[in-house]
Enzyme design. Structure first.
Site, PDB file in Angstrom:
ATOM      1  N   HIS A  40       0.843  -1.197   0.000  1.00 25.24           N
ATOM      2  CA  HIS A  40       0.000   0.000   0.000  1.00 25.24           C
ATOM      3  C   HIS A  40       0.882   1.253   0.000  1.00 25.24           C
ATOM      4  O   HIS A  40       2.102   1.188   0.118  1.00 25.24           O
ATOM      5  CB  HIS A  40      -0.996   0.012   1.185  1.00 25.24           C
ATOM      6  CG  HIS A  40      -0.433   0.377   2.516  1.00 25.24           C
ATOM      7  ND1 HIS A  40      -1.199   0.898   3.525  1.00 25.24           N
ATOM      8  CD2 HIS A  40       0.821   0.275   3.012  1.00 25.24           C
ATOM      9  CE1 HIS A  40      -0.446   1.107   4.591  1.00 25.24           C
ATOM     10  NE2 HIS A  40       0.779   0.749   4.315  1.00 25.24           N
ATOM     11  N   CYS A  81       5.787   6.364   4.442  1.00 22.10           N
ATOM     12  CA  CYS A  81       4.584   5.637   4.006  1.00 22.10           C
ATOM     13  C   CYS A  81       4.045   6.191   2.687  1.00 22.10           C
ATOM     14  O   CYS A  81       3.189   5.571   2.067  1.00 22.10           O
ATOM     15  CB  CYS A  81       3.498   5.712   5.072  1.00 22.10           C
ATOM     16  SG  CYS A  81       4.001   4.955   6.620  1.00 22.10           S
ATOM     17  N   HIS A 114       5.029   0.276  -0.320  1.00 21.37           N
ATOM     18  CA  HIS A 114       5.743  -0.642   0.581  1.00 21.37           C
ATOM     19  C   HIS A 114       4.687  -1.664   1.019  1.00 21.37           C
ATOM     20  O   HIS A 114       3.602  -1.687   0.424  1.00 21.37           O
ATOM     21  CB  HIS A 114       6.352   0.125   1.763  1.00 21.37           C
ATOM     22  CG  HIS A 114       5.330   0.761   2.656  1.00 21.37           C
ATOM     23  ND1 HIS A 114       4.637   1.893   2.291  1.00 21.37           N
ATOM     24  CD2 HIS A 114       4.854   0.407   3.866  1.00 21.37           C
ATOM     25  CE1 HIS A 114       3.790   2.218   3.257  1.00 21.37           C
ATOM     26  NE2 HIS A 114       3.900   1.325   4.217  1.00 21.37           N
ATOM     27  N   HIS A 173       3.087  -4.918   4.022  1.00 25.06           N
ATOM     28  CA  HIS A 173       2.959  -5.475   5.368  1.00 25.06           C
ATOM     29  C   HIS A 173       2.406  -6.892   5.324  1.00 25.06           C
ATOM     30  O   HIS A 173       1.706  -7.270   4.381  1.00 25.06           O
ATOM     31  CB  HIS A 173       1.990  -4.619   6.204  1.00 25.06           C
ATOM     32  CG  HIS A 173       2.435  -3.217   6.430  1.00 25.06           C
ATOM     33  ND1 HIS A 173       3.512  -2.893   7.219  1.00 25.06           N
ATOM     34  CD2 HIS A 173       1.964  -2.031   5.949  1.00 25.06           C
ATOM     35  CE1 HIS A 173       3.668  -1.577   7.226  1.00 25.06           C
ATOM     36  NE2 HIS A 173       2.758  -1.031   6.460  1.00 25.06           N
ATOM     37  N   ASP A 190      -5.339 -10.541  -0.126  1.00 28.80           N
ATOM     38  CA  ASP A 190      -4.034 -11.195  -0.010  1.00 28.80           C
ATOM     39  C   ASP A 190      -3.220 -11.089  -1.300  1.00 28.80           C
ATOM     40  O   ASP A 190      -3.726 -11.358  -2.390  1.00 28.80           O
ATOM     41  CB  ASP A 190      -4.216 -12.673   0.344  1.00 28.80           C
ATOM     42  CG  ASP A 190      -2.890 -13.331   0.680  1.00 28.80           C
ATOM     43  OD1 ASP A 190      -2.007 -12.651   1.242  1.00 28.80           O
ATOM     44  OD2 ASP A 190      -2.740 -14.533   0.386  1.00 28.80           O
ATOM     45  N   HIS A 191      -1.949 -10.734  -1.136  1.00 30.51           N
ATOM     46  CA  HIS A 191      -1.027 -10.566  -2.273  1.00 30.51           C
ATOM     47  C   HIS A 191      -1.565  -9.534  -3.272  1.00 30.51           C
ATOM     48  O   HIS A 191      -1.399  -9.677  -4.479  1.00 30.51           O
ATOM     49  CB  HIS A 191      -0.724 -11.911  -2.953  1.00 30.51           C
ATOM     50  CG  HIS A 191       0.271 -12.727  -2.179  1.00 30.51           C
ATOM     51  ND1 HIS A 191      -0.057 -13.346  -1.008  1.00 30.51           N
ATOM     52  CD2 HIS A 191       1.594 -12.983  -2.395  1.00 30.51           C
ATOM     53  CE1 HIS A 191       1.010 -13.981  -0.538  1.00 30.51           C
ATOM     54  NE2 HIS A 191       2.022 -13.779  -1.348  1.00 30.51           N
ATOM     55  N   GLU A 230      -1.027  -4.120  11.631  1.00 31.66           N
ATOM     56  CA  GLU A 230      -0.270  -3.700  10.445  1.00 31.66           C
ATOM     57  C   GLU A 230       1.188  -4.127  10.601  1.00 31.66           C
ATOM     58  O   GLU A 230       1.837  -4.553   9.654  1.00 31.66           O
ATOM     59  CB  GLU A 230      -0.371  -2.188  10.271  1.00 31.66           C
ATOM     60  CG  GLU A 230       0.141  -1.708   8.930  1.00 31.66           C
ATOM     61  CD  GLU A 230      -0.162  -0.247   8.696  1.00 31.66           C
ATOM     62  OE1 GLU A 230      -1.151   0.051   8.014  1.00 31.66           O
ATOM     63  OE2 GLU A 230       0.588   0.612   9.202  1.00 31.66           O
TER      64      GLU A 230
END
Lengths: 136, 136, 136, 136, 136, 136
Positions: free
Chosen positions: A15, A34, A40, A42, A80-81, A125
């Site tokens: 994100h 950020c 980047h 998580h 996811d991913h 996070e």
């Protein structure tokens, strides 16, 4: 007497935090690293907590397999991913902060659960930063 | 809708539990090994939980960097690598039990946060013993 | 075929790092906050790892109850709720760094174990800093 | 101001989930692998949370040693290394789901605690599935 | 006698796995969701392990503050809140799998450490998937 | 240069420790509560560690999905929600101690992995007791 059942799940996503109505300078000032334009990411860890009465026939508040499948369909498959900003429509115009993600997850799950059940969602996070939404 | 954001922090400190108005025998009976006159110590792990509305411009309840810096100034700097009984004025006359430490931390942070935010603090004295204060 | 059995244990202690042959300035420069004259402390977590052959009668490399009791006698009783500098003779003239503590623990346990068993000890001073000694 | 103290404990037990008034087919459909006639098992991890006022003389809400001993007597001794269905009378006719176990533990502890104290119990059946009972 | 000191660190990053010399179909077959063209991400947790003799003057194998600063300069600054494929030159032509990342980190740290010290690096891509490189 | 990849897995099972050639008294003396005739159980957590060279085309030592599926077929399917003594043929005449279970798992996985790869298996019986087998 009411009991809460908790189920852990997880998804890995990229994100970027920024407000498109601000200047680059203000975005850097508020969101710092950020705001990296290349994103980047998580490992998001999730705890879904459902409160209700125990069914005397099963001994369950909710069948954990049902809850696990619901989390898979409503959260893991779409998130996811993925790149939250680019791949998830909910964050096209909403900044994907942990706070906004947990509200989105809470809304998705709330819509699928019986009204006799209360819902709380906690989203990690990182192991050091996490958020909780109980809808109140 | 209100959301809670949680931030983990930690400090390492020495302490000793005793009540100066009691005899040595009573202190040993109640506090046992914790009454070691030469002190013992802990890695205190802290979870600070702040509840409020999401700011629509930032997507934050509170900027995590602001919260991290507040915890650093109000808790980590005065408590980390300190002897709580000798180095922290609040515990000159108050027994530094986990309960009294968490109330002290809650009061320090409460004084610096907007009244629109709710505050809860959880303090781990060990991975097996921990305490929570929400000010109510 | 050899198998390793691991047992976790823990003790809480105070300590101070300094070298009495140095000036205060040099101690502060090298040990920083760890040189607080009033001590600070930690929850030390310990993993004791013993390697050997499986006894075909019991299925054990070493009886975990025997190992647990050995750790209790040799490590927990002398170190738990103690000031390592003042209460533990081994650290009267040895600086109680994590490295020196793990060597002391390794030596204490090594002396009590059969020579047919290998020994490794890992000591967590904090969840982020830890040390391992295997005697080689 | 009220503070909550939390104490972790654990027990290892076997169990089987089934409803004797159902057919085998329905038990398999609802309980799946958990209905294995030969039992399976878990490391149950427990968090007992007691809320009350801080005693100004001790700095304690409740003496952690007292709480630890109470958990040992009321939960660990009767449940640890047991088959919940066969060895624990409470589950002779009650299905030992996590929900029913946490209610049983809550009831056992509630009966032994002062009415000035609130009680909440969280029971981890696995690191991914857990339940909470606060008696309300 | 040699002792190993371990230091934990972490960085959050986005990445995408693919081999530019393969077809899209082969990339999807081998890398699955990890080949998302918009990237996904992880909280990478790192354990850096340095083995050497204890300096008798300090009681240290290596000053943990020195090691912490080295990890910060060589790993956290260049990797944290970055897109590994786009922002880190080492991965312009090398697939940023956990294996290739841990080798890159090992090489960066190895170049800065005394040859009297051994080095091992463990990198967690998720809590369930991790890799170790000891340079042998 | 060789790199180790680690994958976590888990299964929940019941077991009982005893030696059928011993008297009940000797079994109770050696195995204590673990000799409960009605069984007890554990959440077994597993770390499978595979060491080899990095494939330059994929950047993998072994495809984690392949390793995950192998662990599922060879360990989770035959062991999860089972009674190790009654349901797993390997433990009909072998005492299912953690040591014997980890050797059985190592043998099952070793038979399915390329000889160019080294294998180590760690098995947690509880968070405090665990064992490692590397086949040497």
């Amino acid at each position: 007497m009411r009991v809460t059942v908790h189920r852990k799940a997880h998804f890995n996503a990229a994100h970027r935090l920024y407000n498109p109505s601000w200047t680059n300078e203000k975005n850097d000032e508020i969101f710092g690293l950020c705001n990296n334009i290349n994103y980047h990411g998580h490992n998001y860890e999730l705890i879904v907590s459902v409160t209700g009465s125990i069914d005397p026939e099963t001994g369950y508040v909710i069948d954990m397999k049902v809850l696990k499948d619901l989390i898979h369909t409503e959260v893991e498959l779409p998130f996811d991913h993925k790149n939250l900003n680019l791949d998830v429509p909910a964050f096209k115009e909403v900044n994907p902060t942990a706070e906004n993600i947990v509200v989105e997850i809470w809304n998705r799950l709330r819509a699928k659960l019986s009204l006799s059940l209360d819902l709380e969602v906690t989203l990690y996070e990182t192991p050091r930063n996490f958020v909780t939404c109980s809808g109140s």
